[in-house]
Design a protein around this motif. Structure first.
Motif, PDB file in Angstrom:
ATOM      1  N   UNK A 336       0.801  -1.234   0.000  1.00 40.30           N
ATOM      2  CA  UNK A 336       0.000   0.000   0.000  1.00 40.30           C
ATOM      3  C   UNK A 336       0.829   1.277   0.000  1.00 40.30           C
ATOM      4  N   UNK A 337       2.121   1.180   0.243  1.00 44.34           N
ATOM      5  CA  UNK A 337       2.960   2.380   0.219  1.00 44.34           C
ATOM      6  C   UNK A 337       2.917   3.079  -1.137  1.00 44.34           C
ATOM      7  N   UNK A 338       2.668   2.307  -2.203  1.00 47.10           N
ATOM      8  CA  UNK A 338       2.634   2.878  -3.550  1.00 47.10           C
ATOM      9  C   UNK A 338       1.263   3.456  -3.890  1.00 47.10           C
ATOM     10  N   UNK A 339       0.319   3.325  -2.986  1.00 48.71           N
ATOM     11  CA  UNK A 339      -1.025   3.881  -3.193  1.00 48.71           C
ATOM     12  C   UNK A 339      -1.251   5.017  -2.195  1.00 48.71           C
ATOM     13  N   UNK A 340      -0.317   5.967  -2.200  1.00 42.81           N
ATOM     14  CA  UNK A 340      -0.343   7.057  -1.233  1.00 42.81           C
ATOM     15  C   UNK A 340      -0.108   8.392  -1.943  1.00 42.81           C
ATOM     16  N   UNK A 341      -0.003   9.421  -1.122  1.00 42.06           N
ATOM     17  CA  UNK A 341       0.322  10.758  -1.628  1.00 42.06           C
ATOM     18  C   UNK A 341       1.072  11.493  -0.529  1.00 42.06           C
ATOM     19  N   UNK A 342       1.994  12.383  -0.908  1.00 40.08           N
ATOM     20  CA  UNK A 342       2.716  13.195   0.073  1.00 40.08           C
ATOM     21  C   UNK A 342       2.103  14.589   0.099  1.00 40.08           C
ATOM     22  N   UNK A 353       0.007  10.322   3.025  1.00 37.07           N
ATOM     23  CA  UNK A 353      -1.427  10.095   3.150  1.00 37.07           C
ATOM     24  C   UNK A 353      -1.780   8.772   2.473  1.00 37.07           C
ATOM     25  N   UNK A 354      -2.299   7.830   3.240  1.00 35.54           N
ATOM     26  CA  UNK A 354      -2.720   6.535   2.702  1.00 35.54           C
ATOM     27  C   UNK A 354      -4.224   6.552   2.442  1.00 35.54           C
ATOM     28  N   UNK A 410      -6.997  10.003  -9.353  1.00 42.53           N
ATOM     29  CA  UNK A 410      -6.309   8.722  -9.350  1.00 42.53           C
ATOM     30  C   UNK A 410      -5.331   8.614  -8.194  1.00 42.53           C
ATOM     31  N   UNK A 411      -5.050   7.392  -7.761  1.00 45.71           N
ATOM     32  CA  UNK A 411      -4.062   7.157  -6.704  1.00 45.71           C
ATOM     33  C   UNK A 411      -2.842   6.385  -7.219  1.00 45.71           C
ATOM     34  N   UNK A 412      -2.950   5.804  -8.395  1.00 46.94           N
ATOM     35  CA  UNK A 412      -1.832   5.081  -9.031  1.00 46.94           C
ATOM     36  C   UNK A 412      -2.174   4.987 -10.515  1.00 46.94           C
ATOM     37  N   UNK A 413      -1.145   5.045 -11.375  1.00 50.29           N
ATOM     38  CA  UNK A 413      -1.397   5.066 -12.819  1.00 50.29           C
ATOM     39  C   UNK A 413      -0.762   3.862 -13.507  1.00 50.29           C
ATOM     40  N   UNK A 414      -1.509   3.287 -14.450  1.00 53.37           N
ATOM     41  CA  UNK A 414      -1.043   2.201 -15.313  1.00 53.37           C
ATOM     42  C   UNK A 414      -0.917   2.748 -16.731  1.00 53.37           C
ATOM     43  N   UNK A 415       0.252   2.591 -17.341  1.00 56.89           N
ATOM     44  CA  UNK A 415       0.521   3.177 -18.651  1.00 56.89           C
ATOM     45  C   UNK A 415       0.913   2.083 -19.648  1.00 56.89           C
ATOM     46  N   UNK A 416       0.040   1.833 -20.603  1.00 56.14           N
ATOM     47  CA  UNK A 416       0.305   0.806 -21.615  1.00 56.14           C
ATOM     48  C   UNK A 416       0.889   1.457 -22.867  1.00 56.14           C
ATOM     49  N   UNK A 417       2.193   1.752 -22.823  1.00 58.83           N
ATOM     50  CA  UNK A 417       2.820   2.372 -23.984  1.00 58.83           C
ATOM     51  C   UNK A 417       3.219   1.333 -25.026  1.00 58.83           C
ATOM     52  N   UNK A 466       8.190   7.139  -6.241  1.00 55.62           N
ATOM     53  CA  UNK A 466       8.677   8.242  -5.419  1.00 55.62           C
ATOM     54  C   UNK A 466       9.502   7.650  -4.277  1.00 55.62           C
ATOM     55  N   UNK A 467      10.789   7.958  -4.280  1.00 52.62           N
ATOM     56  CA  UNK A 467      11.679   7.345  -3.300  1.00 52.62           C
ATOM     57  C   UNK A 467      11.444   7.877  -1.889  1.00 52.62           C
ATOM     58  N   UNK A 468      10.599   8.908  -1.742  1.00 50.65           N
ATOM     59  CA  UNK A 468      10.300   9.409  -0.400  1.00 50.65           C
ATOM     60  C   UNK A 468       9.343   8.495   0.355  1.00 50.65           C
ATOM     61  N   UNK A 469       8.519   7.755  -0.375  1.00 49.95           N
ATOM     62  CA  UNK A 469       7.498   6.948   0.304  1.00 49.95           C
ATOM     63  C   UNK A 469       7.915   5.499   0.492  1.00 49.95           C
ATOM     64  N   UNK A 470       8.876   5.035  -0.273  1.00 51.97           N
ATOM     65  CA  UNK A 470       9.322   3.647  -0.120  1.00 51.97           C
ATOM     66  C   UNK A 470      10.711   3.491  -0.705  1.00 51.97           C
TER      67      UNK A 470
END
Length: 496
Positions: A336-342, A353-354, A410-417, A466-470
């Motif tokens: 869940x660390x990747x589903x957060x915001x600073x 913020x989780x 959004x809280x996390x993005x998926x990019x199909x390039x 974001x290396x600040x959150x994990x």
């Protein structure tokens, strides 16, 4: 003489402060009804039709197609029809026990809200809401709209003129002070003041407003500019002859050639709309987020074969992106660390913020540029449900009809390039999120299976975080979780 009613461009939501006027659906002299579409505007999020909250005759169109209009600026003036104007005049008439005082007129044709216990800007906004139809923009209405005849002039006000008779600047007009700066600021300010601060590089978070309840006014921004570090003065002891002025470089010659390259300028394209928002968001992401990237090659053969088997059985089969989205939501539950915001407070302190839920954004290329619709509550959906919502959001985004709510949050993005035929990319995080997962094209590659070479369907997954959150352990664990799910899809797809 009946005064026209001025309809101001309403608050568009999601922190949007301006819109580009695409086209008018009416002309001066046309008779219009309540909720009739009068114009199409394009925001940084989508293109929407603006309905009129008033019925009457179009008196003036405030703007031409291609112009950018700030929230709170006049959009259209409408002269009420005969019967409606009479009812409105009766409604606006003062009571016999109260003397009639002419309202203080503003540059926008409105009037200063009458004094009350609450703030004047809030009163002005409520008065406009009362006069609205309840359907200002798609998805953003004003309360109380029932199509009834409304007052055609603002309530009479008794305003004590304590200050000298001086022209009041439009940006201090309470009728404009009703949008909030997104993020940490709570003070209500005019879009014009906000633009002034932006153009001069003034951080509004460092300003204490001098208006009511800390309201930030134009004079506050001007004061901040005056107190900024002045340009270095030339040393008085330095001889005048030694001072060398830097030559001013012309941006463009009169012949239409670029002064730097000497080449003829073929075209100039204003950066606005979606492109402007993408540019601003990406620049902010790069400047604020200490990002890192990890990637891995994945054998997607089992997933491709699973889809083929489902197709052979008939029925609707989710796309590969929907399957991967299902794996991503499962991975975010585990990491869940990747589903957060600073969030950064006014004093500079920061909080992670989780969220109790996942709004999965996905990048979609449209004629208007790259947009990121988000699937709300994605963790609750099956692969089929994710597929249906991804297809729906993609279509409304390409039609330019997606609402700001559908294109934000959004809280996390998926990019199909991979659809562009590329294998990998170190994507830029969609600020203020903290992670984005990229998926490359699936192609045949040699792969070692049980000690022997084989041709397999291989793709590359790239995670920017974001290396600040994990740290790398969390990022690598999440990436490996999604990769393993792609290589062994049946373990997570019992619900399809």
């Amino acid at each position: 003489m009946i005064e026209p009613r001025v309809f101001l461009l309403p608050d568009l939501g999601e922190g949007l402060t301006e819109a580009e006027l695409v086209s008018w659906h009416v002309a001066v002299g046309d008779e219009i009804a309540v909720d009739q579409p009068i114009a199409e505007v394009e925001t940084a999020k989508s293109a929407v039709e603006v309905p009129s909250p008033y019925a009457g005759i179009v008196a003036e169109l405030h703007g031409r197609p291609g112009e950018t209009i700030d929230v709170g600026k006049p959009l259209i003036s409408v002269t009420p029809l005969g019967s409606a104007s009479v009812a409105a005049a009766d409604d606006a008439a003062p009571s016999p026990t109260q003397p009639e005082v002419e309202p203080a007129e503003t540059e926008l044709g409105g009037s200063v809200a009458e004094p009350a216990a609450s703030h004047p800007e809030a009163e002005a906004y409520r008065e406009e809401e009362k006069a609205g139809s309840g359907n200002v923009l798609i998805g953003y209405g004003t309360p109380g709209g029932h199509g009834q005849a409304r007052r055609t002039r603002a309530p009479k006000t008794a305003v004590a003129l304590a200050e000298p008779a001086e022209a009041k600047p439009a940006e201090d007009d309470p009728t404009l002070l009703r949008t909030r700066v997104p993020g940490k600021l709570g003070a209500v300010i005019s879009p014009l003041v906000r633009r002034m601060a932006r153009e001069h590089g003034v951080d509004l978070g460092d300003i204490s407003g001098s208006g009511d309840s800390g309201l930030i006014m134009r004079r506050d921004v001007e004061a901040a500019l005056r107190t900024a570090a002045p340009a270095a003065e030339p040393d008085e002891a330095e001889p005048e002859a030694k001072r060398v002025e830097a030559p001013e470089r012309p941006a463009e010659s009169r012949e239409g050639r670029d002064a730097r390259t000497g080449l003829a300028i073929a075209a100039r394209t204003p950066v606005r709309g979606v492109r402007k928002t993408v540019a601003t968001n990406m620049a902010r992401s790069r400047s604020e987020i200490p990002e890192a990237t990890v990637w891995v090659d994945v054998d997607a053969t089992a997933l491709v074969e699973l889809r083929q088997a489902l197709k052979a059985n008939g029925g609707e089969v989710p796309g590969l992106l929907a399957f991967i989205a299902r794996f991503v939501t499962a991975g975010l539950k585990k990491y869940p660390e990747l589903n957060t915001r600073i969030e950064t407070a006014d004093d500079g302190s920061q909080e992670i913020v989780a969220f109790d839920g996942i709004n999965l954004g996905f990048a979609a290329q449209t004629d208007r540029g790259l947009v990121v619709p988000s699937v709300r509550g994605a963790e609750k959906l099956t692969a089929r449900e994710l597929d249906a919502e991804i297809r729906r959001l993609t279509q409304v985004a390409r039609d330019g009809k997606a609402t700001p709510a559908e294109l934000g949050g959004g809280t996390f993005t998926l990019n199909n390039y991979g659809v562009f035929g590329v294998d990998g990319s170190a994507a830029i995080i969609n600020h203020p999120e903290v992670g984005i997962l990229g998926v490359g094209r699936i192609i045949d590659k040699p792969w070692v299976v049980n000690g022997a070479l084989a041709v397999r369907k291989v793709t590359e997954l790239t995670l920017t975080f974001d290396h600040r959150v994990c740290d790398g352990g969390t990022a690598g664990g999440f990436l490996r979780f999604v990769a393993d799910a792609i290589e062994n899809p049946t373990s997570l797809l019992a619900d399809i």
